[in-house]
Write a protein that holds these residues in place. Structure first.
Motif, PDB file in Angstrom:
ATOM      1  N   SER A   1      29.464  17.671  36.256  1.00 27.04           N
ATOM      2  CA  SER A   1      29.196  16.583  37.189  1.00 27.04           C
ATOM      3  C   SER A   1      28.799  17.085  38.576  1.00 27.04           C
ATOM      4  N   TYR A   2      29.232  18.310  38.928  1.00 30.10           N
ATOM      5  CA  TYR A   2      29.028  18.771  40.306  1.00 30.10           C
ATOM      6  C   TYR A   2      28.376  20.147  40.443  1.00 30.10           C
ATOM      7  N   ASP A   3      28.479  20.984  39.419  1.00 29.49           N
ATOM      8  CA  ASP A   3      28.053  22.374  39.576  1.00 29.49           C
ATOM      9  C   ASP A   3      26.571  22.501  39.909  1.00 29.49           C
ATOM     10  N   MET A   4      25.736  21.703  39.280  1.00 29.07           N
ATOM     11  CA  MET A   4      24.296  21.808  39.519  1.00 29.07           C
ATOM     12  C   MET A   4      23.915  21.419  40.953  1.00 29.07           C
ATOM     13  N   LEU A   5      24.757  20.626  41.611  1.00 27.36           N
ATOM     14  CA  LEU A   5      24.479  20.283  43.014  1.00 27.36           C
ATOM     15  C   LEU A   5      24.660  21.512  43.904  1.00 27.36           C
ATOM     16  N   ILE A   6      25.666  22.335  43.585  1.00 26.55           N
ATOM     17  CA  ILE A   6      25.856  23.582  44.331  1.00 26.55           C
ATOM     18  C   ILE A   6      24.681  24.522  44.063  1.00 26.55           C
ATOM     19  N   TYR A   7      24.280  24.583  42.817  1.00 28.56           N
ATOM     20  CA  TYR A   7      23.125  25.411  42.433  1.00 28.56           C
ATOM     21  C   TYR A   7      21.872  24.971  43.205  1.00 28.56           C
ATOM     22  N   LEU A   8      21.666  23.672  43.271  1.00 21.96           N
ATOM     23  CA  LEU A   8      20.517  23.136  44.007  1.00 21.96           C
ATOM     24  C   LEU A   8      20.520  23.580  45.462  1.00 21.96           C
ATOM     25  N   LEU A   9      21.694  23.509  46.088  1.00 31.86           N
ATOM     26  CA  LEU A   9      21.810  23.935  47.488  1.00 31.86           C
ATOM     27  C   LEU A   9      21.412  25.396  47.639  1.00 31.86           C
ATOM     28  N   GLY A  10      21.895  26.236  46.749  1.00 35.69           N
ATOM     29  CA  GLY A  10      21.589  27.663  46.834  1.00 35.69           C
ATOM     30  C   GLY A  10      20.112  27.965  46.709  1.00 35.69           C
ATOM     31  N   VAL A  11      19.450  27.393  45.697  1.00 39.36           N
ATOM     32  CA  VAL A  11      18.030  27.717  45.489  1.00 39.36           C
ATOM     33  C   VAL A  11      17.161  27.140  46.598  1.00 39.36           C
ATOM     34  N   ILE A  12      17.563  26.010  47.168  1.00 42.49           N
ATOM     35  CA  ILE A  12      16.796  25.451  48.289  1.00 42.49           C
ATOM     36  C   ILE A  12      16.891  26.354  49.509  1.00 42.49           C
ATOM     37  N   ILE A  13      18.070  26.927  49.759  1.00 35.92           N
ATOM     38  CA  ILE A  13      18.223  27.866  50.878  1.00 35.92           C
ATOM     39  C   ILE A  13      17.323  29.084  50.670  1.00 35.92           C
ATOM     40  N   VAL A  14      17.251  29.578  49.435  1.00 38.55           N
ATOM     41  CA  VAL A  14      16.367  30.716  49.146  1.00 38.55           C
ATOM     42  C   VAL A  14      14.910  30.351  49.435  1.00 38.55           C
ATOM     43  N   VAL A  15      14.504  29.173  49.014  1.00 40.80           N
ATOM     44  CA  VAL A  15      13.124  28.727  49.248  1.00 40.80           C
ATOM     45  C   VAL A  15      12.790  28.727  50.741  1.00 40.80           C
TER      46      VAL A  15
END
Length: 419
Positions: A81-95
Motif C-alpha cells: 500500500s505504501y512502499d511504491m510511494l517511497i520508491y517514487l520519491l527516490g527515483v524522482i529525486i534521481v531524475v
C-alpha cells in the motif's frame, strides 16, 4: 479450480512487479554510471558511495531489516500500500539531481524502498503458492527480477546517445512503472497464512519477538547461517556485477557505454531464460541440489573465462552466456525459495529481513572499495577473488541443500522444529 489458479497467477505477477522495479533501479544506476561520472565529475570514492548506498547495498539492507518486521507485524498487504510511494520519491529525486549529494540521496531512498518490499514480496509469493508449484511461483518472481535489467539495459543502449539526460530518462520510466504498480498492488488480498497466524495470536497464542527467537533458537540459527552463507558469498559477486559491470567493461575493457549495455542485455536475457525454463519449470520436479550445482558451476566457468581469457569479444560473449544461464539457477533464486520455507509464518518476513540485511550490508562494504581495487589492481586479481567467493557459495549449497521439495509450509515447519 481454473479460476483459483488464474487468481493466484495474477497475484504472483502483480507482486513480482516489485522485483522488476527493484532490479530495474539497480541497473538504471549501473547503466548510466559512466555518464553520471562524466557529467558530475565523480571520483572513485563517490562512485563507490553510489553503489554502497543504492538499491544494491546499504539502502536495500536497511530497508529489508525494517520491511521484514513490518510485514510480520502489520501484514504483507500494508507494504504494497505504501512502499511504491517511497520508491517514487527516490527515483524522482534521481531524475532531478544536479549534484552528487542530491544524486546519492535519491539512490539511498530508492534503495530503502527496494529493501522494504523484498521480504514481503518473496514471502507473499511462497505463502500463496500451492505446495507442488512453490518453486514455479518463486521462479516467476525471479523471472520478473531478470526482466528489469533486460529492459533497462536495452533502453540504456539507446539512452546513452543523449548523455546524462538519457540516464535520467531511465528513472522517469521507472517512476511511471512504479505508479502503475502501486495502483495494482493496492488491490491485492492479504496472505491467508498471515491472517491465520494473527487469528491464533488473538485467540491467545503468545506473540513472538522475531529477533529474539531467531538468535536463541538453534534451528533458526542454523537456517540463518546457511541462507546467509549461500547468498552472501554469491551476492558479493553478483551484486558487484549488477551495479559495476558496465563500469568494468568501460574501464577495464575499453568498451563504449552502448556496447557495455548491449552485453548486459545478452547476459540478463540469458538469466531470464534460465530462470523461467530451468528454475521455474524444473525446480519442483528435479533434484534441487543438482540444479543449484549446475548453476553455480556455470557461473564459475564464466568468471574463469573473463578473468584469465581477457576482455576480447569471444570471451565477453561466452562470459555473458555462461553467467546468464547459470544465474537463472543462481543462489538468489534458491535463497528466495528456501528462506520462505525454512521459517514459520510468524516471523518469516523478519528472518528474511535479517539475512538480507547481512548480505546486502556486506555488499555495501564491498561496493565502497570495488572501483578503487579495479583501478589499482586490475581485473585479474578481482576475478580471482570472485572465483573464491563463488566456490564457497557452491560448497555451502550442495552440502546443506534443504529437503523441502513438494512439502507444505506447515509440514516443513513441523519437521524443522522436531530436530
Amino acid at each position: 479450480m481454473a479460476r483459483l489458479k488464474n487468481s493466484q497467477r495474477r497475484a504472483t505477477w502483480t507482486v513480482s512487479l516489485t522485483n522488476f522495479l527493484n532490479s530495474g533501479a539497480i541497473v538504471a544506476g549501473a547503466s548510466g554510471l559512466a555518464l553520471w561520472t562524466s557529467a558530475l565529475n565523480l571520483n572513485s570514492l563517490q562512485v563507490g558511495l553510489l553503489g554502497a548506498f543504492s538499491a544494491n547495498s546499504f539502502g536495500a539492507a536497511l530497508g529489508a531489516l525494517v520491511g521484514g518486521w513490518l510485514a510480520d507485524q502489520y501484514g504483507r498487504k500494508v507494504i504494497y500500500s505504501y512502499d511504491m510511494l517511497i520508491y517514487l520519491l527516490g527515483v524522482i529525486i534521481v531524475v532531478l539531481a544536479g549534484n552528487f549529494p542530491f544524486l546519492l540521496t535519491g539512490f539511498l531512498i530508492t534503495g530503502l524502498a527496494v529493501g522494504i518490499g523484498i521480504p514481503a514480496s518473496w514471502t507473499y509469493v511462497a505463502e500463496t503458492a500451492n505446495d507442488g508449484n512453490r518453486a514455479s511461483q518463486v521462479g516467476i518472481s525471479q523471472f520478473a527480477w531478470s526482466l528489469g535489467p533486460v529492459l533497462i539495459f536495452a533502453l540504456g543502449t539507446v539512452a546513452s546517445r543523449f548523455g546524462v539526460w538519457g540516464a535520467r530518462g531511465l528513472f522517469i520510466f521507472l517512476a511511471v512503472c512504479a505508479f502503475i504498480t502501486w495502483r495494482l498492488q493496492r488491490q491485492l488480498d492479504e496472505s491467508p497464512q498471515w491472517l491465520a497466524q494473527k487469528k491464533r495470536q488473538l485467540e491467545g497464542a503468545p506473540k513472538p519477538h522475531p529477533y529474539h527467537e531467531l538468535f536463541t533458537n538453534r534451528v533458526n540459527l542454523k537456517s540463518v547461517l546457511f541462507l546467509t552463507g549461500i547468498y552472501l558469498f554469491w551476492n558479493l559477486v553478483s551484486g558487484a556485477m549488477g551495479f559495476f559491470m558496465p563500469y568494468v567493461y568501460v574501464q577495464a575493457g575499453g568498451l563504449t557505454n552502448a556496447q557495455a549495455n548491449m552485453l548486459q542485455v545478452l547476459l540478463w536475457g540469458c538469466t531470464a531464460l534460465g530462470t523461467y525454463f530451468l528454475f521455474a519449470k524444473l525446480g519442483d520436479h528435479i533434484s534441487q541440489r543438482l540444479l543449484f550445482a549446475l548453476g553455480s558451476i556455470s557461473e564459475l566457468l564464466a568468471w574463469v573465462i573473463l578473468t584469465y581469457g581477457g576482455m576480447n569479444w569471444t570471451c565477453l560473449i561466452f562470459f555473458a552466456l555462461l553467467w546468464g544461464l547459470g544465474a537463472g539457477l543462481g543462489a538468489q533464486a534458491w535463497y528466495s525459495l528456501w528462506s520462505s520455507e525454512l521459517f514459520p509464518t510468524k516471523y518469516r518476513g523478519s528472518s528474511q529481513g535479517v539475512t538480507f540485511f547481512c548480505v546486502y550490508g556486506s555488499s555495501g562494504i564491498w561496493s565502497l572499495v570495488f572501483p578503487t581495487l579495479l583501478t589499482k589492481y586490475g581485473l585479474t586479481l578481482l576475478g580471482t577473488l570472485m572465483l573464491i567467493l563463488l566456490a564457497i557459495s557452491l560448497l555451502i549449497g550442495i552440502i546443506w541443500t534443504p529437503q523441502t521439495q513438494g512439502k507444505t509450509l506447515t509440514q516443513i515447519t513441523g519437521e524443522q522444529y522436531r530436530k
